[in-house]
Design a protein around this motif. Sequence first.
Motif, PDB file in Angstrom:
ATOM      1  N   THR A  46     -85.318  39.831  47.241  1.00 17.63           N
ATOM      2  CA  THR A  46     -85.705  40.881  48.186  1.00 17.63           C
ATOM      3  C   THR A  46     -84.894  42.162  47.971  1.00 17.63           C
ATOM      4  O   THR A  46     -85.443  43.269  48.025  1.00 17.63           O
ATOM      5  N   LYS A  49     -85.580  45.995  46.137  1.00 18.03           N
ATOM      6  CA  LYS A  49     -87.005  46.334  46.148  1.00 18.03           C
ATOM      7  C   LYS A  49     -87.256  47.434  47.179  1.00 18.03           C
ATOM      8  O   LYS A  49     -86.875  47.297  48.334  1.00 18.03           O
ATOM      9  N   TYR A  52     -88.642  46.661  50.583  1.00 19.70           N
ATOM     10  CA  TYR A  52     -87.793  45.979  51.571  1.00 19.70           C
ATOM     11  C   TYR A  52     -86.462  46.708  51.792  1.00 19.70           C
ATOM     12  O   TYR A  52     -85.481  46.108  52.227  1.00 19.70           O
ATOM     13  N   GLU A  56     -82.532  45.641  53.439  1.00 19.96           N
ATOM     14  CA  GLU A  56     -81.627  45.303  52.335  1.00 19.96           C
ATOM     15  C   GLU A  56     -80.214  44.988  52.820  1.00 19.96           C
ATOM     16  O   GLU A  56     -79.607  44.001  52.383  1.00 19.96           O
ATOM     17  N   MET A  59     -80.152  41.650  54.322  1.00 14.62           N
ATOM     18  CA  MET A  59     -80.293  40.609  53.301  1.00 14.62           C
ATOM     19  C   MET A  59     -78.952  40.314  52.622  1.00 14.62           C
ATOM     20  O   MET A  59     -78.611  39.153  52.380  1.00 14.62           O
ATOM     21  N   LYS A 139     -88.278  38.071  57.044  1.00 10.35           N
ATOM     22  CA  LYS A 139     -88.042  39.431  56.565  1.00 10.35           C
ATOM     23  C   LYS A 139     -87.942  39.567  55.053  1.00 10.35           C
ATOM     24  O   LYS A 139     -87.937  40.686  54.534  1.00 10.35           O
ATOM     25  N   GLY A 140     -87.853  38.435  54.348  1.00  9.75           N
ATOM     26  CA  GLY A 140     -87.677  38.486  52.910  1.00  9.75           C
ATOM     27  C   GLY A 140     -88.963  38.738  52.149  1.00  9.75           C
ATOM     28  O   GLY A 140     -90.049  38.844  52.741  1.00  9.75           O
ATOM     29  N   SER A 141     -88.838  38.816  50.838  1.00 11.22           N
ATOM     30  CA  SER A 141     -89.984  39.076  49.974  1.00 11.22           C
ATOM     31  C   SER A 141     -91.095  38.053  50.175  1.00 11.22           C
ATOM     32  O   SER A 141     -90.853  36.844  50.136  1.00 11.22           O
ATOM     33  N   LYS A 142     -92.296  38.558  50.370  1.00 14.18           N
ATOM     34  CA  LYS A 142     -93.442  37.663  50.572  1.00 14.18           C
ATOM     35  C   LYS A 142     -93.749  36.860  49.316  1.00 14.18           C
ATOM     36  O   LYS A 142     -94.359  35.799  49.383  1.00 14.18           O
TER      37      LYS A 142
END
Length: 209
Positions: A46, A49, A52, A56, A59, A139-142
């Motif tokens: 994530t 990127k 996002y 960040e 994360m 909330k992270g990368s799909k």
Amino acid sequence: MGFSTSTCTEFVEVLASKAPVPGGGGASALVGAVGTALGNMVGSLTVGKKKYADVEEEMYELKAKCDQLQKDFLRLIERDAEVFEPLSKAYGMPKETEEEKAEKARVMEIVLKDACSVPMEIMEKCCEAIELIVEFGAKGSKLAISDAGVGAAFCKAALQGASLNVYINTKSMADREYAEELNRKADAMLEKYTKIADDTFNSVLGRLK
């Protein structure tokens, strides 16, 4: 003892053997470490990127917590093996005379409490990991959402596995007040966090199907 630094092949082989350690507690700690690492991987995929950028910083904070939890779980693999050895020796103590029976009972109470302390800590770490994975999943990368679901399932399994290692030891304790206190703590963690893990898994599943 080096179980946490052995290869996957070596760990599985010794786990399958009649060797007294590692057992269910150490295996649960390993599964917890793997589940936590899967959540951590979602964070790794994530950060950096643009899509996002707004999460960040969060994360990175979640990932730092996962880094520590992974170390804790690996330490607990070793610790679980360490506390089992005195317990196995205590079970083998003689009990022919009244003096021997009294000494065995005294030693058993000490080593049972030590043996319970590790799976209790594994359970607590699993609860922390599940809370982090909830955030990664939300909330992270799909693109990595399935890994959050797997991580939640693994940490739930580790939580349940560790609980059985608590209950098998509290069952043998003479100090029933202390035993029931541990049982209540374990019960509460299971009740709360298996549901949270299931909700995360089902949320991921619903987004994938």
